[in-house]
Design a protein around this motif. Structure first.
Motif, PDB file in Angstrom:
ATOM      1  N   PHE A 379       0.737  -1.259  -0.203  1.00 35.54           N
ATOM      2  CA  PHE A 379      -0.093  -0.084   0.083  1.00 35.54           C
ATOM      3  C   PHE A 379       0.767   1.219   0.075  1.00 35.54           C
ATOM      4  CE2 PHE A 379      -3.197  -2.931   1.424  1.00 35.54           C
ATOM      5  CZ  PHE A 379      -4.323  -2.828   0.980  1.00 35.54           C
ATOM      6  N   MET A 380       2.087   1.152   0.326  1.00 42.01           N
ATOM      7  CA  MET A 380       2.958   2.625   0.714  1.00 42.01           C
ATOM      8  C   MET A 380       4.080   2.708  -0.175  1.00 42.01           C
ATOM      9  SD  MET A 380       3.528   2.127   4.886  1.00 42.01           S
ATOM     10  CE  MET A 380       4.162   3.651   5.064  1.00 42.01           C
ATOM     11  N   ARG A 381       4.494   1.536  -1.057  1.00 41.93           N
ATOM     12  CA  ARG A 381       5.444   1.694  -1.793  1.00 41.93           C
ATOM     13  C   ARG A 381       5.400   2.581  -2.919  1.00 41.93           C
ATOM     14  NH1 ARG A 381       5.388  -4.203  -5.329  1.00 41.93           N
ATOM     15  NH2 ARG A 381       3.238  -3.767  -5.982  1.00 41.93           N
ATOM     16  N   TRP A 382       4.596   2.870  -3.697  1.00 44.60           N
ATOM     17  CA  TRP A 382       4.363   3.799  -4.897  1.00 44.60           C
ATOM     18  C   TRP A 382       4.224   5.109  -4.474  1.00 44.60           C
ATOM     19  CZ3 TRP A 382       6.567   1.927  -8.952  1.00 44.60           C
ATOM     20  CH2 TRP A 382       6.366   0.433  -9.338  1.00 44.60           C
ATOM     21  N   GLY A 386       6.780   7.999  -5.359  1.00 47.98           N
ATOM     22  CA  GLY A 386       6.256   9.360  -6.017  1.00 47.98           C
ATOM     23  C   GLY A 386       6.831  10.480  -5.263  1.00 47.98           C
ATOM     24  N   ALA A 387       6.865  10.538  -3.809  1.00 44.87           N
ATOM     25  CA  ALA A 387       7.298  11.547  -2.899  1.00 44.87           C
ATOM     26  C   ALA A 387       8.786  11.719  -2.954  1.00 44.87           C
ATOM     27  CB  ALA A 387       6.712  11.218  -1.478  1.00 44.87           C
ATOM     28  N   ALA A 388       9.381  10.605  -3.131  1.00 48.25           N
ATOM     29  CA  ALA A 388      10.920  10.888  -3.308  1.00 48.25           C
ATOM     30  C   ALA A 388      11.517  11.173  -4.602  1.00 48.25           C
ATOM     31  CB  ALA A 388      11.588   9.414  -3.020  1.00 48.25           C
ATOM     32  N   VAL A 389      10.690  11.005  -5.758  1.00 45.73           N
ATOM     33  CA  VAL A 389      11.017  11.622  -7.044  1.00 45.73           C
ATOM     34  C   VAL A 389      10.583  12.839  -7.107  1.00 45.73           C
ATOM     35  CG1 VAL A 389      10.535  11.401  -9.366  1.00 45.73           C
ATOM     36  CG2 VAL A 389      10.831   9.311  -8.247  1.00 45.73           C
ATOM     37  N   LEU A 390       9.494  13.419  -6.478  1.00 39.17           N
ATOM     38  CA  LEU A 390       9.261  14.895  -6.646  1.00 39.17           C
ATOM     39  C   LEU A 390      10.227  15.608  -5.697  1.00 39.17           C
ATOM     40  CD1 LEU A 390       5.273  14.698  -6.140  1.00 39.17           C
ATOM     41  CD2 LEU A 390       6.460  15.612  -7.897  1.00 39.17           C
ATOM     42  N   GLY A 391      10.468  14.929  -4.589  1.00 41.41           N
ATOM     43  CA  GLY A 391      11.534  15.624  -3.654  1.00 41.41           C
ATOM     44  C   GLY A 391      12.944  15.803  -4.480  1.00 41.41           C
ATOM     45  N   THR A 392      13.137  14.991  -5.175  1.00 38.81           N
ATOM     46  CA  THR A 392      14.636  14.642  -5.684  1.00 38.81           C
ATOM     47  C   THR A 392      14.499  15.948  -6.867  1.00 38.81           C
ATOM     48  OG1 THR A 392      14.925  12.405  -5.136  1.00 38.81           O
ATOM     49  CG2 THR A 392      16.285  13.298  -7.113  1.00 38.81           C
ATOM     50  N   GLY A 416      -0.499   5.758   2.858  1.00 42.24           N
ATOM     51  CA  GLY A 416      -0.598   4.521   2.822  1.00 42.24           C
ATOM     52  C   GLY A 416      -1.016   3.670   3.519  1.00 42.24           C
ATOM     53  N   TYR A 417      -0.806   4.147   4.985  1.00 39.75           N
ATOM     54  CA  TYR A 417      -1.037   3.255   6.115  1.00 39.75           C
ATOM     55  C   TYR A 417      -2.804   3.406   6.297  1.00 39.75           C
ATOM     56  CZ  TYR A 417      -1.774   1.645  10.747  1.00 39.75           C
ATOM     57  OH  TYR A 417      -2.227   1.093  12.023  1.00 39.75           O
TER      58      TYR A 417
END
Length: 507
Positions: A379-382, A386-392, A416-417
């Motif tokens: 439930f949390m991975r994608w 997505g948040a990591a890609v936006l932050g980078t 996700g939780y």
């Protein structure tokens, strides 16, 4: 009732109003352009009015004269056409639904439009009476519903007669002829059906319900219409200068502008929602449910509770903390609009009371089976990725300011939780409940006879954890409803539940 009848005489003006809808934007454009109207002589305006109005009024008059409808004992006959005459007969036994509507023109003229639909008919309905007095429309609608019921009873009469004949000799003092006399009744007179108001919502309640969600499709349609109209009015260099000025604004200014634009869009969507559903009323009439709504385009949907194939209870982010939800129903009808709102803002504890009054075959129950703990990461991975890609990306292109986008990581983890905690399903007899969250939490209730297919899907990640996702599709909702990352036994239980209906049909 066998005499031909004509539409309301104001139908003569309909072609003119249809043309005016195209002319009004041109007139507005000329007014904004600052055209000097005084330079045209008065007889020029008179000639323009005659040229525009007279041909269409004459055409409307001929159309009105050549349009008639006849209510016969077993059908309604529509005749129309000026040069090519068309005659259409719609038998009462073939009528699927009758809809009384008031589009904008009819609402201005205090008229109503009656649409008659049959199974397998086209999207524009098989028979349309576009201009009737409101009282006449209600009378014709009631007549058609009564005749449709009588036609259905006549189809059942042979079986009833056979049953009465078999049991005639067991009834002391009665002969077969007497029993047949009980069954063979003449045509019933027009009976006034009792009407009971089940639900009526004020404009304030509608607006409050609209404020708890973002009705983005309404805003998009409205914005597209405004843009299309403004594109004809504004000069060509307007958009280029607007983009140039926007590029000169600082990032801080844009950060302040985005919330303001979001707030305006939110309020606009609430206003449009209130206009769309103004006067929302649910009534029970003759065993059917009637939903009436709309300020500018007033619509009336009539259906049998047995035609309702599913109920969806939506709990938005602003509604769920306070225990409120929106209730929608999916109705088997020949109309393009198969999903109807039943209540925009209702306490969750009162949902079953509403369903018991309108569609008692459905009952909201919390899911009894939920995904196992090993499904949490799925439930949390994608969302985290997505948040990591936006932050980078923000850090690379915007520097330290863009690094603030990494704050989305804990928000996505909570999201996700929440999806993991809200997912689930339950089976109670013929009722299947599937609950899923994308952003809003959606709980779908559907009965087995209405389910068309049940599919189970497993990605490589799910197979490694012995999990399955299940999706149930209906005739009125081909996308269907789903619950994801369930135990394999739980998902297969839904397929077994569906096979019971298939096995029963094969018998």
């Amino acid at each position: 009732m066998n005499e031909p009848k004509r539409l309301h005489k104001l139908y003569v003006l309909f072609p003119f109003f249809s043309v005016m809808k195209s002319i009004i934007p041109i007139l507005v454009l000329l007014i904004i352009k600052g055209v000097n109207w005084s330079k045209f002589p008065w007889y020029g305006y008179a000639a323009a009015i005659v040229v525009i109005v007279l041909p269409f009024v004459l055409y409307g008059w001929f159309t009105w004269r050549k349009f008639s409808y006849t209510l016969q004992e077993d059908r309604i006959v529509l005749r129309r056409g000026i040069f090519v005459r068309e005659e259409k007969s719609i038998y009462f036994s073939r009528i699927h639904s009758i809809q009384t509507q008031q589009p904008l023109i009819q609402r201005i003229l205090r008229l109503a439009q009656l649409k008659i639909e049959t199974p397998g008919g086209n999207a524009e309905a098989d028979g349309v009476l576009p201009a009737l007095a409101i009282a006449e429309a209600e009378r014709v609608e009631q007549w058609l519903y009564q005749k449709r019921s009588e036609a259905a009873k006549k189809e059942e009469a042979p079986a009833a007669a056979e049953y009465a004949h078999e049991h005639a000799h067991h009834e002391e003092g009665e002969s077969p002829e007497q029993n047949e006399g009980v069954i063979q009744e003449g045509p019933a007179p027009l009976v006034q059906r009792e009407r009971e108001v089940l639900l009526r919502l004020s404009a304030g309640r509608l607006f409050a319900g609209a404020l708890t969600t973002m009705n983005l499709p309404l805003v998009v349609v409205f914005g597209t219409g405004v843009y299309s109209f403004a594109d004809d009015l504004l000069p060509d260099h307007f958009y280029s200068s607007l983009v140039e000025r926007a590029g000169q604004l600082s990032a801080i200014w844009w950060l302040g502008l985005v919330p303001v634009m979001f707030l305006l869009a939110w309020i606009l969507s609430a206003v449009l929602f209130t206009i769309k559903y103004a006067g929302f009323t649910v009534e029970q009439e003759g065993g059917n449910i009637t939903i009436v709504s709309g300020l500018l385009d007033r619509k009336k949907h009539v259906f049998s509770p047995g035609k309702v194939q599913a109920v969806e209870v939506k709990e938005g982010l602003l509604r769920q903390p306070f225990g409120y939800a929106e209730v929608e129903i999916f109705v088997l009808t020949s109309e393009t609009e198969k999903k109807m709102m039943l209540h925009p803002l209702l306490p969750l504890r009162d949902v079953n009371e509403l369903l018991a009054r309108i569609v008692p075959q459905f009952e909201l129950q919390p899911p009894v089976t939920c995904p196992p703990k090993r499904a949490l990461w799925l439930f949390m991975r994608w969302k985290l990725l997505g948040a990591a890609v936006l932050g980078t990306a923000g850090t690379v292109f915007l520097g330290p300011t863009g690094a603030l986008l990494f704050l989305l990581l804990p928000l996505c983890a909570v999201w996700g939780y929440g999806c993991f905690k809200d997912e689930g399903m339950s089976i109670q007899g013929k009722l299947l409940t599937l609950r899923h969250r994308t952003i809003s939490r959606s709980t779908a209730l559907m009965r087995r006879p209405h389910v068309v297919t049940v599919n189970t899907v497993a990605t490589s990640g799910q197979r490694s954890k012995s999990l399955l996702s299940v999706r149930a599709k209906l005739m009125v909702n081909r996308i269907g409803f789903k619950a994801v990352f369930l135990e394999r036994e739980q998902a297969n239980a839904v397929k077994d539940w569906f096979r019971q209906a298939s096995a029963f049909m094969k018998r």
